[in-house]
Scaffold this motif. Structure first.
Motif, PDB file in Angstrom:
ATOM      1  N   UNK A   1       0.816  -1.223   0.000  1.00 47.07           N
ATOM      2  CA  UNK A   1       0.000   0.000   0.000  1.00 47.07           C
ATOM      3  C   UNK A   1       0.847   1.270   0.000  1.00 47.07           C
ATOM      4  N   UNK A   2       2.160   1.123   0.245  1.00 47.87           N
ATOM      5  CA  UNK A   2       3.042   2.286   0.180  1.00 47.87           C
ATOM      6  C   UNK A   2       3.197   2.801  -1.249  1.00 47.87           C
ATOM      7  N   UNK A   3       2.862   1.944  -2.229  1.00 49.17           N
ATOM      8  CA  UNK A   3       3.001   2.330  -3.642  1.00 49.17           C
ATOM      9  C   UNK A   3       1.703   3.003  -4.087  1.00 49.17           C
ATOM     10  N   UNK A   4       1.502   4.219  -3.631  1.00 48.69           N
ATOM     11  CA  UNK A   4       0.236   4.925  -3.820  1.00 48.69           C
ATOM     12  C   UNK A   4      -0.084   5.228  -5.276  1.00 48.69           C
ATOM     13  N   UNK A   5       0.920   5.329  -6.124  1.00 49.66           N
ATOM     14  CA  UNK A   5       0.703   5.727  -7.515  1.00 49.66           C
ATOM     15  C   UNK A   5       0.658   4.537  -8.478  1.00 49.66           C
TER      16      UNK A   5
ATOM     17  N   UNK B   1      -5.758  -1.268  -0.999  1.00 48.60           N
ATOM     18  CA  UNK B   1      -5.229   0.063  -0.716  1.00 48.60           C
ATOM     19  C   UNK B   1      -4.631   0.751  -1.929  1.00 48.60           C
ATOM     20  N   UNK B   2      -4.601   0.060  -3.091  1.00 50.64           N
ATOM     21  CA  UNK B   2      -4.028   0.628  -4.312  1.00 50.64           C
ATOM     22  C   UNK B   2      -5.149   1.294  -5.123  1.00 50.64           C
ATOM     23  N   UNK B   3      -5.535   2.472  -4.735  1.00 54.41           N
ATOM     24  CA  UNK B   3      -6.713   3.127  -5.323  1.00 54.41           C
ATOM     25  C   UNK B   3      -6.499   3.589  -6.756  1.00 54.41           C
ATOM     26  N   UNK B   4      -5.243   3.680  -7.223  1.00 53.73           N
ATOM     27  CA  UNK B   4      -4.968   4.101  -8.602  1.00 53.73           C
ATOM     28  C   UNK B   4      -4.797   2.918  -9.547  1.00 53.73           C
TER      29      UNK B   4
ATOM     30  N   UNK C   1     -12.882  -0.920  -3.520  1.00 54.85           N
ATOM     31  CA  UNK C   1     -11.800   0.063  -3.349  1.00 54.85           C
ATOM     32  C   UNK C   1     -11.024   0.298  -4.636  1.00 54.85           C
ATOM     33  N   UNK C   2     -11.175  -0.614  -5.589  1.00 49.47           N
ATOM     34  CA  UNK C   2     -10.405  -0.519  -6.835  1.00 49.47           C
ATOM     35  C   UNK C   2     -11.276   0.116  -7.915  1.00 49.47           C
ATOM     36  N   UNK C   3     -11.605   1.363  -7.726  1.00 46.10           N
ATOM     37  CA  UNK C   3     -12.574   2.035  -8.604  1.00 46.10           C
ATOM     38  C   UNK C   3     -12.048   2.261 -10.012  1.00 46.10           C
ATOM     39  N   UNK C   4     -10.727   2.286 -10.183  1.00 45.38           N
ATOM     40  CA  UNK C   4     -10.163   2.572 -11.503  1.00 45.38           C
ATOM     41  C   UNK C   4      -9.717   1.311 -12.244  1.00 45.38           C
ATOM     42  N   UNK C   5      -9.949   0.143 -11.650  1.00 43.51           N
ATOM     43  CA  UNK C   5      -9.488  -1.105 -12.247  1.00 43.51           C
ATOM     44  C   UNK C   5     -10.174  -1.350 -13.595  1.00 43.51           C
ATOM     45  N   UNK C   6      -9.358  -1.549 -14.640  1.00 44.18           N
ATOM     46  CA  UNK C   6      -9.873  -1.769 -15.995  1.00 44.18           C
ATOM     47  C   UNK C   6      -9.566  -3.181 -16.498  1.00 44.18           C
ATOM     48  N   UNK C   7      -8.481  -3.753 -16.003  1.00 39.46           N
ATOM     49  CA  UNK C   7      -7.978  -5.032 -16.525  1.00 39.46           C
ATOM     50  C   UNK C   7      -7.692  -5.958 -15.343  1.00 39.46           C
ATOM     51  N   UNK C   8      -8.323  -7.157 -15.337  1.00 39.39           N
ATOM     52  CA  UNK C   8      -8.125  -8.098 -14.236  1.00 39.39           C
ATOM     53  C   UNK C   8      -7.971  -9.512 -14.802  1.00 39.39           C
ATOM     54  N   UNK C   9      -6.804 -10.090 -14.557  1.00 40.08           N
ATOM     55  CA  UNK C   9      -6.535 -11.450 -15.028  1.00 40.08           C
ATOM     56  C   UNK C   9      -6.333 -12.360 -13.824  1.00 40.08           C
ATOM     57  N   UNK C  10      -7.309 -13.261 -13.573  1.00 32.65           N
ATOM     58  CA  UNK C  10      -7.255 -14.201 -12.450  1.00 32.65           C
ATOM     59  C   UNK C  10      -7.359 -15.646 -12.935  1.00 32.65           C
TER      60      UNK C  10
END
Length: 820
Positions: free
Chosen positions: A52-56, A76-79, A100-109
């Motif tokens: 979560x320290x990697x805010x950007x 915690x990675x909101x960007x 919390x991941x409002x900007x997530x566009x791409x998810x590979x699981x």
């Protein structure tokens, strides 16, 4: 361009891939506050405390690690816009992560162990791409409501029903769901893609009927009693079959057992027909393996020939199939004790075979896991794990006396109980719109000939179904093709406009030229038939000799044989229809187009001398023949019937230790007929070529390449390129490009056998050394987009474990230097 720290366009990127990390590196957390992309793939991470320290951070790559629980710190990675967390072993995802991941566009699981999704995943309203393939999901309801989703992949899960609301999403453009036990829509509908699924739901009524349909394949050696079983089950009583009336090729029929519709495919048992079996053996089928108990000897050879050969091929082709063993000719056995002992022997040998198969897979998996950097072999480990999970179901042997009506009835009841078991057949019920049934019924009423043009059929059907447009009618036709009611090969340009509305009609065409007694059929050709093609009796003798010794069948002979079959069995005298099927002197018929498409044969041409100074062909450039000659195809070569390798060995001469040489290993073994299909595909790329029983040589410019099948303890296909034709590094790189084209086709061909796992080695070039060099991530090199590469390294010299050194470019293709 990247700056000195590897950053692009002023955006900081951190690469820690393949570092064997068990925790986030201190230096990343210290200096990574402004990082926008972090690559942590191929490590040993189980948690990412401190991320979560990697805010950007906008892109995070966590694939090929050891996560068993979803790392909740990600919330915690909101960007974050892109997240790769595929190829782990995650089983669950808690709620309150994705909101919390409002900007997530791409998810590979993909490739995890997910059994369900969190209900709030649909809060990611910016999600455009979602890959959930290779998991254990049973429903997709949480995905409904992702209004911007364009691509959704859910292949190889445990889905039975798809939510209709999901396909009302106007943004969705790509959906793939292969490898699921689907019943609504059936897998055969989903195979057509997104548009077919949307049309299916549009036609589906609230009270749509269910249909229980099972494609049933009868396999077994010649004279095992398959035809007797098929016909007796259909009549519900004993139906004897004469020896002269045994199956030639494949026979198709329908059997109804108390409301269950069995589409029965009776496959001939002679080896000559195995090459065409591959075309029609499909997934989600019920296999009945007939075993002649009277001739069965309780020894290894008899088990291998009567049982093991068939089960192994099914494990490779359709590893999740269900096989019922049926012992025939009980009336010819010594006594009941003889039958009991043979049944027990077969049961014990089958159990041991399956046990050994799993043990071999487990051992191979452990070998990869024990390697120093096991993360490099994640693809192979994952493939082996899938093979272990398939678990081919082999049911207990049922001995029957086909001369007794009671035994036939009991077998029918037993088969019914097997297919109604939802644990064994989870997709036995198919929910279909009524129009599907109506169109199928109308096709049978409308058509008398076995083949019809697509336009004619659509016109006739529209007269009866005015509410269905062409698109919906084509959807229904595709479904009927996939379940085996009709055959429509629309992916073959030459055949896209015609349909085989009676599959037995097509099978009759196949068996006119692919049969165990073809030489006798050629001898039967009369003088009148020869004259109709302007041929002579002396030519007929040559046709017979060419087939016996070179596996080559003249096109004129093919036309005569097929025309005879059409007239004899179907009374077809329509010259236009006959020409459509068998072709003419200047046009190839639909039959040969099919046989070539399925890699059963290839056209041979008039021979010409090899021209080593021929202009080399390069993609995207115009090629001019150095010695232009017009060649007319005059025959078809059937490689599987070739008796030896004499011609290939003569042209190749001998191996050289410095040849470019790679071995593609097959686990558990090379499928029957695989090598000849690969040879046909390779020969379609390059000419001239020479094919033998288990070798093939072809030429690209002045470079000679050899394909060789090796059925040793470890089975592999060898690909070699002559060393003395590789004078410069540029020559070597061009040779690797040719090898790459062949390996692309090899890799593509393996997709037809779900039960295969491949590894690639280069043997050490020292004659007294058995060591080898392994290719890591070799499939990335086959990426035809131009970005694929072989992840070996840039060393000039490579050493084998015994210390023998060779130039890297002679062992595997070099990864291009980015600076050049």
């Amino acid at each position: 361009m990247p700056d000195l720290n590897g950053n692009q366009n002023g955006k900081k990127e951190e690469n820690f891939a393949g570092k064997k990390l068990r925790a986030l590196p201190y230096e990343l957390l210290q200096r990574g506050g402004d990082a926008v992309k972090v690559d942590l793939q191929r490590n040993r991470l189980k948690q990412i405390t401190g991320i979560t320290q990697l805010k950007n951070l906008t892109e995070l790559i966590l694939c090929r690690n050891e996560f068993t629980d979803f790392p909740v710190d990600i919330r915690g990675l909101h960007q974050l816009e892109k997240l790769y967390i595929n190829q782990n072993t995650i089983k669950t995802i808690p709620e309150n992560v994705f909101p919390s991941l409002e900007k997530l566009r791409f998810l590979k699981m993909s490739t995890n162990r997910l059994e369900q999704l969190p209900q709030d995943i649909n809060r990611c309203q910016h999600l455009v791409y979602l890959n959930l393939s290779n998991n254990c999901l049973r429903d997709l309801d949480p995905v409904v409501g992702l209004s911007n989703l364009k691509e959704l992949y859910v292949e190889r899960n445990r889905l039975t029903d798809l939510p209709e609301l999901l396909f009302q999403n106007s943004s969705l453009t790509l959906f793939k769901a292969n490898g699921n036990p689907l019943r609504k829509p059936p897998q055969e509908v989903c195979a057509g893609g997104l548009r077919d699924i949307q049309n299916y739901f549009a036609m589906l009524e609230a009270n749509a009927p269910n249909q229980k349909t099972v494609k049933t394949m009868f396999l077994g050696n010649s004279m095992a009693g398959k035809s007797t079983l098929c016909r007796s089950l259909k009549q519900g009583c004993s139906v004897p079959v004469d020896v002269d009336d045994r199956t030639v090729g494949i026979e198709i029929s329908e059997v109804d057992i108390e409301g269950i519709r069995f589409i029965v495919w009776d496959f001939a048992g002679q080896e000559e027909y195995y090459i065409t079996h591959h075309v029609f053996i499909t997934a989600q089928a019920f296999v009945i393996l007939a075993i002649n108990l009277s001739s069965y000897n309780m020894d290894a050879q008899s088990f291998t020939e009567n049982v093991e050969f068939w089960i192994k091929n099914l494990q490779l082709r359709i590893p999740d199939s269900v096989v019922l063993l049926v012992g025939t000719h009980v009336d010819q056995c010594t006594d009941e004790n003889d039958v009991k002992e043979k049944k027990e022997h077969i049961r014990d040998q089958v159990n041991e075979m399956v046990k050994t198969h799993i043990a071999n897979l487990e051992r191979s998996k452990k070998n990869f896991q024990d390697k120093e950097d096991s993360s490099l072999y994640y693809d192979q480990i994952n493939q082996i794990e899938k093979l272990i999970e398939y678990k081919l179901k082999v049911l207990d042997l049922v001995p029957i006396d086909c001369t007794k009506e009671d035994d036939i009835v009991k077998l029918g009841d037993h088969i019914k109980s097997v297919v109604l078991n939802t644990d064994t057949f989870p997709n036995i019920d198919r929910t279909l719109p009524r129009s599907y049934y109506e169109v199928e019924k109308d096709i049978k009423e409308l058509l008398k000939n076995g083949i019809v043009s697509q336009s004619t059929l659509l016109c006739d059907l529209k007269d009866r179904h005015i509410t269905l447009d062409d698109e919906k009618l084509k959807l229904i036709l595709q479904y009927l093709h996939r379940i085996g009611v009709i055959m429509w090969y629309k992916e073959i340009p030459e055949l896209a406009g015609c349909l085989f509305v009676e599959p037995p009609f097509l099978i009759s065409l196949f068996k006119a030229i692919v049969r165990h007694d073809l030489v006798q059929e050629l001898k039967k050709i009369s003088s009148a038939q020869l004259k109709s093609e302007n041929a002579l009796a002396v030519q007929k003798k040559k046709w017979i000799n060419d087939y016996k010794y070179r596996a080559s069948l003249n096109n004129v002979a093919i036309r005569i044989l097929v025309r005879t079959e059409l007239q004899k069995k179907y009374g077809v005298t329509d010259d236009d229809l006959i020409e459509e099927v068998v072709g003419s002197n200047n046009k190839e018929g639909s039959l040969l187009s099919l046989l070539k498409y399925f890699n059963v044969c290839l056209s041979t041409k008039h021979n010409s001398p090899l021209n080593p100074k021929a202009n080399e062909f390069c993609p995207k450039t115009k090629w001019v023949a150095s010695n232009p000659i017009v060649y007319e195809p005059d025959a078809c070569l059937f490689p599987s019937y070739l008796p030896d390798n004499k011609q290939v060995e003569q042209k190749w001469e001998s191996d050289d230790p410095e040849d470019l040489n790679i071995h593609v290993y097959f686990l558990p073994e090379i499928p029957h007929g695989f090598f000849h299909r690969l040879a046909i595909r390779a020969c379609s790329l390059y000419s001239p070529y020479w094919i033998g029983k288990d070798q093939c040589m072809l030429c690209c410019g002045d470079r000679r390449l050899l394909l060789r099948e090796r059925r040793e303890e470890d089975q592999f296909i060898e690909i070699r390129c002559k060393e003395n034709e590789l004078e410069t590094s540029e020559d070597i790189q061009k040779a690797w490009e040719v090898i790459k084209k062949i390996m692309i086709r090899l890799n593509k061909l393996t997709e037809q056998w779900q039960g295969l796992c491949l590894t690639v080695h280069t043997p050490c070039k020292s004659s007294d050394c058995d060591e080898y060099f392994e290719w890591n991530d070799w499939q990335e090199w086959l990426d035809d987009s131009g970005t694929g590469k072989c992840n070996i390294g840039l060393e000039e010299i490579h050493s084998c474990p015994n210390g023998h050194q060779r130039r890297t470019e002679l062992l595997f293709p070099r990864t291009p230097d980015a600076s050049t």
